[in-house]
Design a protein around this motif. Sequence first.
Motif, PDB file in Angstrom:
ATOM      1  N   ALA D 308       1.047  -1.264   0.219  1.00  0.00           N
ATOM      2  CA  ALA D 308       0.046   0.181  -0.166  1.00  0.00           C
ATOM      3  C   ALA D 308       1.321   1.037   0.365  1.00  0.00           C
ATOM      4  N   SER D 310       1.948   4.640   0.366  1.00  0.00           N
ATOM      5  CA  SER D 310       1.837   6.410   1.955  1.00  0.00           C
ATOM      6  C   SER D 310       2.130   7.985   0.831  1.00  0.00           C
ATOM      7  N   ILE D 311       1.999   8.988   1.717  1.00  0.00           N
ATOM      8  CA  ILE D 311       2.673  10.037   1.225  1.00  0.00           C
ATOM      9  C   ILE D 311       3.898   9.688   1.801  1.00  0.00           C
ATOM     10  N   SER D 322      -1.090   2.491  -5.446  1.00  0.00           N
ATOM     11  CA  SER D 322      -1.385   4.191  -4.887  1.00  0.00           C
ATOM     12  C   SER D 322      -2.493   4.635  -4.485  1.00  0.00           C
ATOM     13  N   ASP D 323      -3.505   4.027  -4.976  1.00  0.00           N
ATOM     14  CA  ASP D 323      -4.930   4.496  -4.598  1.00  0.00           C
ATOM     15  C   ASP D 323      -5.357   3.779  -3.573  1.00  0.00           C
ATOM     16  N   MET D 324      -6.022   4.971  -1.524  1.00  0.00           N
ATOM     17  CA  MET D 324      -5.299   3.633  -0.411  1.00  0.00           C
ATOM     18  C   MET D 324      -7.023   3.041  -0.612  1.00  0.00           C
ATOM     19  N   ILE D 325      -8.143   3.900  -1.702  1.00  0.00           N
ATOM     20  CA  ILE D 325      -9.310   2.641  -1.641  1.00  0.00           C
ATOM     21  C   ILE D 325      -8.914   1.680  -2.290  1.00  0.00           C
ATOM     22  N   ALA D 327      -5.668  -0.077  -2.158  1.00  0.00           N
ATOM     23  CA  ALA D 327      -4.672  -0.538  -1.231  1.00  0.00           C
ATOM     24  C   ALA D 327      -6.007  -1.120  -0.376  1.00  0.00           C
ATOM     25  N   GLN D 328      -6.757  -0.322   0.345  1.00  0.00           N
ATOM     26  CA  GLN D 328      -7.587  -1.276   1.300  1.00  0.00           C
ATOM     27  C   GLN D 328      -8.798  -1.727   0.394  1.00  0.00           C
TER      28      GLN D 328
END
Lengths: 402, 402, 402, 402
Positions: D308, D310-311, D322-325, D327-328
């Motif tokens: 995942a 991160s900044i 790179s997209d957290m949605i 990755a979750q």
Amino acid sequence: MAAFEQVVEAKGHLIDSGIMSLILDRIIEGHCTFKIERFTVGRTNEEESTTLIRIQSQNQEVLEQLLDVLVPLGCYLTQEEDARAEVAPGDAQVPDDFYSSTNHVTFVRRDGEWLPVRDQRMDAVIRLGADGACCIKLRDVRRGDQVVCGHAGIKVVPEFKDRERKEFSFMASDISSERRVFVAVRQLGELFRQTRADGGRIVAVCGPVVVHTGGVDGLCRMIRGGYVQAFLGGNAVAVHDIEHALYHTSLGVHLDTGIPAHEGHRNHMRAINFVNHYGGIVKAVEAGALRSGIMYELVKHRVPFCLAGSIRDDGPLPDTISDMIAAQGRYTELLRDADLVVILGTMLHGIGAGNMIPSSVRTICIDINPAVVTKLSDRGSSQTVGIVTDVGMFLHLLKDQL
Amino acid sequence: MAAFEQVVEAKGHLIDSGIMSLILDRIIEGHCTFKIERFTVGRTNEEESTTLIRIQSQNQEVLEQLLDVLVPLGCYLTQEEDARAEVAPGDAQVPDDFYSSTNHVTFVRRDGEWLPVRDQRMDAVIRLGADGACCIKLRDVRRGDQVVCGHAGIKVVPEFKDRERKEFSFMASDISSERRVFVAVRQLGELFRQTRADGGRIVAVCGPVVVHTGGVDGLCRMIRGGYVQAFLGGNAVAVHDIEHALYHTSLGVHLDTGIPAHEGHRNHMRAINFVNHYGGIVKAVEAGALRSGIMYELVKHRVPFCLAGSIRDDGPLPDTISDMIAAQGRYTELLRDADLVVILGTMLHGIGAGNMIPSSVRTICIDINPAVVTKLSDRGSSQTVGIVTDVGMFLHLLKDQL
Amino acid sequence: MAAFEQVVEAKGHLIDSGIMSLILDRIIEGHCTFKIERFTVGRTNEEESTTLIRIQSQNQEVLEQLLDVLVPLGCYLTQEEDARAEVAPGDAQVPDDFYSSTNHVTFVRRDGEWLPVRDQRMDAVIRLGADGACCIKLRDVRRGDQVVCGHAGIKVVPEFKDRERKEFSFMASDISSERRVFVAVRQLGELFRQTRADGGRIVAVCGPVVVHTGGVDGLCRMIRGGYVQAFLGGNAVAVHDIEHALYHTSLGVHLDTGIPAHEGHRNHMRAINFVNHYGGIVKAVEAGALRSGIMYELVKHRVPFCLAGSIRDDGPLPDTISDMIAAQGRYTELLRDADLVVILGTMLHGIGAGNMIPSSVRTICIDINPAVVTKLSDRGSSQTVGIVTDVGMFLHLLKDQL
Amino acid sequence: MAAFEQVVEAKGHLIDSGIMSLILDRIIEGHCTFKIERFTVGRTNEEESTTLIRIQSQNQEVLEQLLDVLVPLGCYLTQEEDARAEVAPGDAQVPDDFYSSTNHVTFVRRDGEWLPVRDQRMDAVIRLGADGACCIKLRDVRRGDQVVCGHAGIKVVPEFKDRERKEFSFMASDISSERRVFVAVRQLGELFRQTRADGGRIVAVCGPVVVHTGGVDGLCRMIRGGYVQAFLGGNAVAVHDIEHALYHTSLGVHLDTGIPAHEGHRNHMRAINFVNHYGGIVKAVEAGALRSGIMYELVKHRVPFCLAGSIRDDGPLPDTISDMIAAQGRYTELLRDADLVVILGTMLHGIGAGNMIPSSVRTICIDINPAVVTKLSDRGSSQTVGIVTDVGMFLHLLKDQL
């Protein structure tokens, strides 16, 4: 006898910055030997020193590795050579001996002329183009770009400690909780005023601990006073701030009475639902529904903000940027031309921001955990001055200085 | 089938104190089984519960070991038996199955009567004499003393959480730096006033960090306001306080300007030399030579203090008690009848004091390091409420509450 | 124009040790200005540098304060003057401008001759007598002693980093838990063997955490292998070790199965009672009653030990020295001529020992808490190399290296 | 007299789990009063208890707030009512009194029937549909969805401590570094074998500290032995692992010799460039270019992984999401049906993973920093068992158990 050698030069406050000591340390650690051919010492605090060092090794590879380390410390090869530019073989690809940038001011030699590098930041590559030299992220390299490789024709100017000494002596000292924080509060208040008087930009990087520890009022005062030109954080600081503004709790603890509303993550989800209903933070403020707190003040005072997503986010809020490439882009924009970066209770976003700024940007990190400050410095943002204390109390006291 | 069994009874706020849960946990961990013969639950928050538990084991030794653990939790054997007293075979010696005390209120049965145990403290033995039952340290046992052994005839009343809930709810919550400290400041101020209004005694236990973090003014205000009835510390807090009073430095850092006077341990030795010259702190104050600071206020307001020595002391000051047996004795005297103990930035002296007081003494520990609070609780002073924050800032804010 | 000035000289690895940088820092912080009159740089890693610095100030007092700081860094006044000796006005009393020693090798000039100072340690005074110069504690000063005052005629030789570099490079790096500990294990094993091969003395300074984390076997192996020439600790490490040896618990946790024997401080009091019965640890071993563990091995292998008391002690054991003056005396004796001091999981005794040894004694501190290492260095034992890791695991792995 | 009341029931190991104590605590803290109408206690460790509590308040709102807290603790309203479902007014929007889920097993009553809730996780809403009840994230709510609101018809079954007791007693004890880690190593090895023998899934969640502390070999052995069914981490752990595999450094430190290659972030950028060249980690392995390390073993043994973003990422690697949605989403997939989650040296990804799993999933967290474990538990993943130790050493010792 050593078969391979290289002569390097360095210039600046070599002694009082500790740089000369670091250079010699690295040579020894790198299994090379040195002769100091010349060392002209600055006779006073204002004068610079210069040195010429002959480095010797049994092995060319070891010597090259050492130069990887010395160039970032401000050593440059004495041969009058241009930097070597190579063509990127593909998008996001560079030759293996590419020069990896530091966060210090850098110059690159082209056609005998020393070009300043723009957009200086660490861990970038230097692209040479019609518009001169600039740092770009590896991922932004495009096939065919001219990229600086090797060690020739590169001059780095490490940030010297000189500056801090003059005006910020307290904070320059060791990272320690056993120091009188009141002095730091006063100095930071003074620094804020002076930065603004000089037309400088202050960027606040905040974690949710600002809310949990009661720092909302202090930070709001900073925003209203015009001491925040940009605000960086994640989803959590905004959610907790809005939760606090709406329900007077943070992570389910009533902040005013201290009574824990245990298992009470519900308010935190309610706050997200509330913002979703309005379609975003700005709209919730404009609708008159969100009327206090950090996010409210930011919107009211038109301070630009960026909330970067993370793998642990609930929600996220519509305003949170979930794509990390986009979030890094927005962070970078808001950090451009920053004069002072204040990191309040966040390691993740603090390191993120630290990666993006040149070492000339004054950086203050306030955290109750000494490891956070240590980690920031270890990762290259060595200009960071740490204050180990309770963030909420610090902001509370700072309020009276603004 | 289990060959060995024992029936125990317990009474009190068994559920809401979590004691019932602990008792069952310990039985399982102790490799025994249980049957709850009776459980009468308190129907409201005021009513007590009672329970009767039959414990079974394959092995008498295992059962005995379990009782070693259950008796301190408030379980007592249902057989109506007197406590067993044995003769101490020598000075500082007791039979191997002696009863080792907790810091909770305890009763011992003699001749059918339940005697309250005096001078309750943890890790002591209970001596039965003409004057009833009292806790004494193992080292104070004299050959021929009657000492309580085994598990029969002993009733312990564990401190229940009940109390804190009513008035001190915030602090009762978890040890965490992420809580709003302002509530704690207000509550502690209130607790101080109320304790004094009730004629109670407040004992401050302080480490040198009080001085380093700028807490001197706050603590002096506490002393002048009559909120300190006794002061416990070590050599260091006094040396640093006097150093600060004389030279405005602490460990060589100028506290007012924050400018480090590096390598400057000299002032700290000068402060000791200064006190040596007068022959002690009290004399230095009386001579008008020491005119401010914590030690000055203590002397001026006739607050008794004890400075305990340690292996790392410089000096020590003439006032420091170098013999630990004597220092423990003096600490114990000053802690007698304490109603509130406030531990400020010291693990060593905090644990020392915690060892000496019964669990009914309200204990507050303020430290920037969460491990200190955890350690105090782990070692048996489970009544301790921890506030993780900057000690100097906390005292600074507390000042305005007094 | 500056009315007051002083010319100082320094010699050694001024650059690569970072000392030159420190000197200039201190001058600036001390509000003085400098001119570097001469700077001859060592051309190679072996050669020393020398410098001559003219320091100027508006104010004699400020200049004197700066010299207080510079002399410990190795600067000495260029005027060819003897050290000034003054008479102690009383027992434990010296003139206010006494010279307070560092832990670095020091020379004092008398009758034109540079005398080496014996028993070098920090925070002492230097007594000049028929037998030359030696460090003594302030409390040991007797009326009429000749004590060195001021700054003239004193030369300090700060420990240079040079040495570590050659053989102990890993450990010399930053204090960090994020480093491969295996390298440290191997290096420490090597250092142990080499120290013993050279006939050196190794002193172990241990806290009870050695027992709690399962380090007993490892430490016993060290003792049996002849790698411990003296053992320093407190009451607790001995009590827990003996508790473990007798009952296989430590602080009430069964170390082998990990099953907690909660509230089980009884075993710890039983262990003390057991030793009291025999009249001491040595007698318990000789009686065949104590047959394993750290204390057993120390007695069996005739390794001298000192257990220093503290305010938080239970018991204490008959072997524990309750008087801190006596305990410091015994620590000092056992640390005399130490070549390597290893501090395992104890801040209190580690700082105590660190105060007593010259900086030329290699000092290793192993602790899971990074703050312990930082604190040791901050207090002047800057030669200390820290390894942040689990002490029990470290000793377990070290066992295989011995 | 209290005008408002509500009768709730709870069932289970109420006493030995501590749940009964928590329920009563929350009622008091919530400013309500209670009468225990019925309490039937489990007589043995196997039997469950049941209770019926009448709760009273002056104020309906306060009573509702209390129910927000009690329902997650397993209390359910005694009235035989269905859960109330309301229509979502928009995408990602629900009524303000929506029920916010815990991570405990939950049932919802519809048409008189108790439906088990699927995909249980914390901080979700419960959607009722043709396919029964299931947890969905707020962001996945679609206009018109039926969402559970209020407190009626909801039964939560809090995870009881019962289980741990039987087989995992050590780890169930407090979070402490002062415990014998060797027992934990053995127990974890046993747990791994048993989980696999039962066909269970083990998910490893790792931070880069696994690489820095020398845990690569141990983790590789785990993967080769079939003890890792999915791997979750961020960009950094993969970059550092590949850097280590290619150049034997990690963050610029040579792990084998311990020699720091200071300022050497270049290798870390080289590693990213290397992977970019091949177009991803899998391709680099398939091309035979990446031949060792964690990522190599994962690819070789077809263990699915998710990195995942991160900044603070450099690069990122092409494999990093790179997209957290997204990755979750991928994390959630890989955590589905996990039986054991092992969190190694990462707070960020550990909390992320903890948010996604029901409390019935055994969770072990190994970290040198006690705060990480505390934080995980505080945020609701209370099933987490923490081991405070050096991650690299722990994996090294674990290797011998597999």
